[in-house]
Design an enzyme around this catalytic site. Structure first.
Site, PDB file in Angstrom:
ATOM      1  N   ASP A 108       0.882  -1.159   0.000  1.00 22.16           N
ATOM      2  CA  ASP A 108       0.000   0.000   0.000  1.00 22.16           C
ATOM      3  C   ASP A 108       0.926   1.216   0.000  1.00 22.16           C
ATOM      4  O   ASP A 108       2.078   1.113   0.396  1.00 22.16           O
ATOM      5  CB  ASP A 108      -0.850  -0.085   1.269  1.00 22.16           C
ATOM      6  CG  ASP A 108      -1.350   1.247   1.742  1.00 22.16           C
ATOM      7  OD1 ASP A 108      -2.121   1.859   0.995  1.00 22.16           O
ATOM      8  OD2 ASP A 108      -0.968   1.671   2.840  1.00 22.16           O
ATOM      9  N   ASP A 301      -1.313  -0.635   6.087  1.00 25.69           N
ATOM     10  CA  ASP A 301      -1.394  -0.028   7.418  1.00 25.69           C
ATOM     11  C   ASP A 301      -2.797   0.434   7.784  1.00 25.69           C
ATOM     12  O   ASP A 301      -3.113   0.582   8.944  1.00 25.69           O
ATOM     13  CB  ASP A 301      -0.460   1.186   7.478  1.00 25.69           C
ATOM     14  CG  ASP A 301      -0.996   2.330   6.634  1.00 25.69           C
ATOM     15  OD1 ASP A 301      -1.353   2.075   5.463  1.00 25.69           O
ATOM     16  OD2 ASP A 301      -1.092   3.455   7.136  1.00 25.69           O
ATOM     17  N   ASP A 305      -6.949  -1.058   4.101  1.00 24.59           N
ATOM     18  CA  ASP A 305      -6.159  -2.197   3.628  1.00 24.59           C
ATOM     19  C   ASP A 305      -6.640  -3.519   4.217  1.00 24.59           C
ATOM     20  O   ASP A 305      -6.228  -4.588   3.745  1.00 24.59           O
ATOM     21  CB  ASP A 305      -4.678  -2.020   4.000  1.00 24.59           C
ATOM     22  CG  ASP A 305      -4.103  -0.751   3.406  1.00 24.59           C
ATOM     23  OD1 ASP A 305      -4.431  -0.473   2.241  1.00 24.59           O
ATOM     24  OD2 ASP A 305      -3.362  -0.048   4.103  1.00 24.59           O
TER      25      ASP A 305
HETATM   26  P1  ADP Z   1      -3.732   4.612   0.439  1.00 24.23           P
HETATM   27  O1  ADP Z   1      -4.302   3.423  -0.230  1.00 24.23           O
HETATM   28  O2  ADP Z   1      -2.708   5.304  -0.401  1.00 24.23           O
HETATM   29  O3  ADP Z   1      -3.229   4.305   1.816  1.00 24.23           O
HETATM   30  P2  ADP Z   1      -6.366   5.566   1.291  1.00 24.23           P
HETATM   31  O4  ADP Z   1      -7.199   4.491   0.678  1.00 24.23           O
HETATM   32  O5  ADP Z   1      -6.223   5.590   2.775  1.00 24.23           O
HETATM   33  O6  ADP Z   1      -4.914   5.685   0.592  1.00 24.23           O
HETATM   34  O7  ADP Z   1      -6.971   6.949   0.849  1.00 24.23           O
HETATM   35  C1  ADP Z   1      -7.208   7.178  -0.489  1.00 24.23           C
HETATM   36  C2  ADP Z   1      -7.630   8.583  -0.720  1.00 24.23           C
HETATM   37  O8  ADP Z   1      -8.886   8.809  -0.069  1.00 24.23           O
HETATM   38  C3  ADP Z   1      -6.698   9.591  -0.120  1.00 24.23           C
HETATM   39  O9  ADP Z   1      -5.633   9.861  -0.990  1.00 24.23           O
HETATM   40  C4  ADP Z   1      -7.614  10.779   0.041  1.00 24.23           C
HETATM   41  O10 ADP Z   1      -7.740  11.438  -1.189  1.00 24.23           O
HETATM   42  C5  ADP Z   1      -8.952  10.147   0.382  1.00 24.23           C
HETATM   43  N1  ADP Z   1      -9.205  10.119   1.831  1.00 24.23           N
HETATM   44  C6  ADP Z   1      -9.227   9.035   2.624  1.00 24.23           C
HETATM   45  N2  ADP Z   1      -9.485   9.386   3.898  1.00 24.23           N
HETATM   46  C7  ADP Z   1      -9.600  10.723   3.930  1.00 24.23           C
HETATM   47  C8  ADP Z   1      -9.840  11.699   4.959  1.00 24.23           C
HETATM   48  N3  ADP Z   1     -10.012  11.375   6.232  1.00 24.23           N
HETATM   49  N4  ADP Z   1      -9.885  12.981   4.578  1.00 24.23           N
HETATM   50  C9  ADP Z   1      -9.716  13.325   3.314  1.00 24.23           C
HETATM   51  N5  ADP Z   1      -9.478  12.475   2.299  1.00 24.23           N
HETATM   52  C10 ADP Z   1      -9.419  11.179   2.595  1.00 24.23           C
HETATM   53 MG    MG Z   2      -2.390   3.273   3.779  1.00 26.84          MG
END
Ligand code: ADP
Ligand code: MG
Length: 423
Positions: A108, A301, A305
């Protein structure tokens, strides 16, 4: 009997550990049983053909199975112990065995490949909106979110000495963003997909390359955006090289937007990079890989995920990650140094090699020993010597895996993690 009573929990722990026993250990137990039967059968045949009590006893004595029966659990114990020393807590022999067969590593991005400590790098307000107004709305929306992005936004608001009220309701869409309400107003903070999903009318601000952008909207009107950047782990580049050297295919799955993902992944040489994924899509991609016959280790993390961690052949949570990720995973990487994970892959492979050597060695020694004994070439004393020496050799072979102080690589864990397992 309630599952939540102390007894219920003990039963559950025993059931879990039974399920997570390494299949190779079950094979070993079965094989040891067969070896005993084989020795007895050979002894019977020897006695029938030769009527020689000495040879018969020698046949029974010479065949040993401890190299398999005791050597296998010892090697697994040693492997798990050594992995723990290297900074990976493995929740059972089964997972150590799978680790030894892993051929594809799925990572991730946020919090796994990157530090998970994003900083706000730019704030763009829409015309007529003040920075204070934008940051107050954003900080209120992120007040209750566990995401690292939320922490960065709250930190930025603090820097401007803006205190945001606590929202009345809070709603979180994994991989998209958050929606809160406060005194009849609704505030959204999330990515473009989130804005589209909630029907925020355009035009949305132009994409700012190389950053993760969070759009903020109040009552469906965009107030502006906050751009966030997160650095790759300092060990990330070297870890990627070690992945390649270990012959592992690397895949990056991220919920983040394409430009931000490409910016991070660009120089690292991933085999496959897939951005813009929702949590369910991440787990679908992992399922596709496992269906194609790959043995997949997924490292992640976040809450987002968790489904993919469960779907993978083995899920590994980052020590600094969310509780949900740690509980969904089969192993936990303390200190978040990805190189330690490669080290544990090598330990698991070595454990497998040692067990296989013991299997083959025991079979060869037993076969030769039984043949010599049945033809009268061994007296019971010599048979005992062969039995004990060979078993000892195989057990010592396994014991090589038991961690020693000196085998610790000189790498301090770079971040302390607080660990809490549900059981
Ligand atoms: P990754 O897979 O890279 O860990 P996430 O799935 O956690 O990313 O998040 C994907 C996208 O969702 C982030 O890049 C953001 O644009 C949006 N996002 C997720 N949670 C939040 C939040 N609490 N506030 C704002 N945007 C969020
Ligand atoms: Mg992540």
């Amino acid at each position: 009997m309630g599952r939540n009573t102390a007894f219920g929990r003990i039963v559950e722990a025993v059931e879990t550990s039974e399920r997570s026993r390494a299949p190779i250990q079950k094979t070993a137990d079965r094989m040891a049983g067969y070896l005993v039967c084989f020795a007895l059968a050979c002894a019977a045949v020897t006695f029938l053909l030769t009527h020689n009590a000495r040879s018969t006893i020698s046949v029974i004595i010479v065949a040993g199975a401890c190299g398999i029966a005791a050597g296998t659990p010892l090697a697994i114990l040693g492997g798990i112990g050594r992995a723990a020393r290297a900074g990976v807590i493995i929740k059972g022999g089964l997972f150590l065995e799978i680790l030894g067969k892993v051929d594809t590593v799925v990572l991730d991005k946020t919090g796994t490949l990157t530090l998970g400590q994003p900083r706000v790098v730019a704030i763009d307000e829409e015309p007529g909106v003040s920075r204070t107004e934008l940051l107050r709305a954003a900080a209120m929306a992120e007040a209750r979110s566990e995401h690292t992005i939320a922490a960065a936004v709250r930190q930025e608001a603090l820097r401007y000495e803006i205190s945001a009220p606590s929202p009345d309701t809070f709603d979180f869409t994994p991989g998209r963003g958050v929606m809160v309400t406060y005194r009849g107003e609704s505030v959204l903070a999330g990515n473009r997909a989130m804005m589209v999903e909630f029907g925020v009318p355009g035009p949305l601000p132009k994409v700012r390359p190389n950053t993760t952008e969070i759009l903020i909207a109040r009552n469906r009107k965009v107030l502006g955006r906050i751009c966030i950047s997160d650095e790759v782990h300092p060990e990330g580049v070297e870890a990627m090289r070690e992945f390649r050297e270990a012959g592992l295919a690397t895949v990056l799955l991220s919920g983040d937007a394409s430009t931000a993902v490409q910016h991070t992944a660009g120089k690292l040489g991933f085999d496959v990079v897939i951005p813009d994924l929702l949590p369910a899509q991440k787990s679908d991609r992992v399922a596709e890989l496992t269906r194609a016959g790959k043995v997949v280790a997924m490292l992640g993390d976040g809450i987002n995920d968790a489904p993919a961690l469960m779907q993978a052949s083995i899920g590994i949570a980052m020590g600094s990650g969310t509780d949900v990720a740690r509980e969904s995973a089969d192993a936990v990487l303390l200190g978040d140094d990805l190189r330690r994970f490669v080290e544990v892959i090598h330990i698991a492979r070595r454990c497998r090699r040692i067990i296989m050597t013991n299997f083959a060695g025991t079979l060869i020694v037993d076969a030769i020993g039984v043949a010599l004994a049945s033809f009268g070439f061994l007296n019971p004393l010599l048979a005992v010597t062969i039995h004990v020496t060979s078993d000892l050799a195989f057990i010592l072979n396994s014991a090589r895996l038991l961690p020693r102080r000196t085998c610790l690589r000189n790498r301090p864990l770079n971040r302390t993690s607080t660990l809490s397992f549900a059981h």
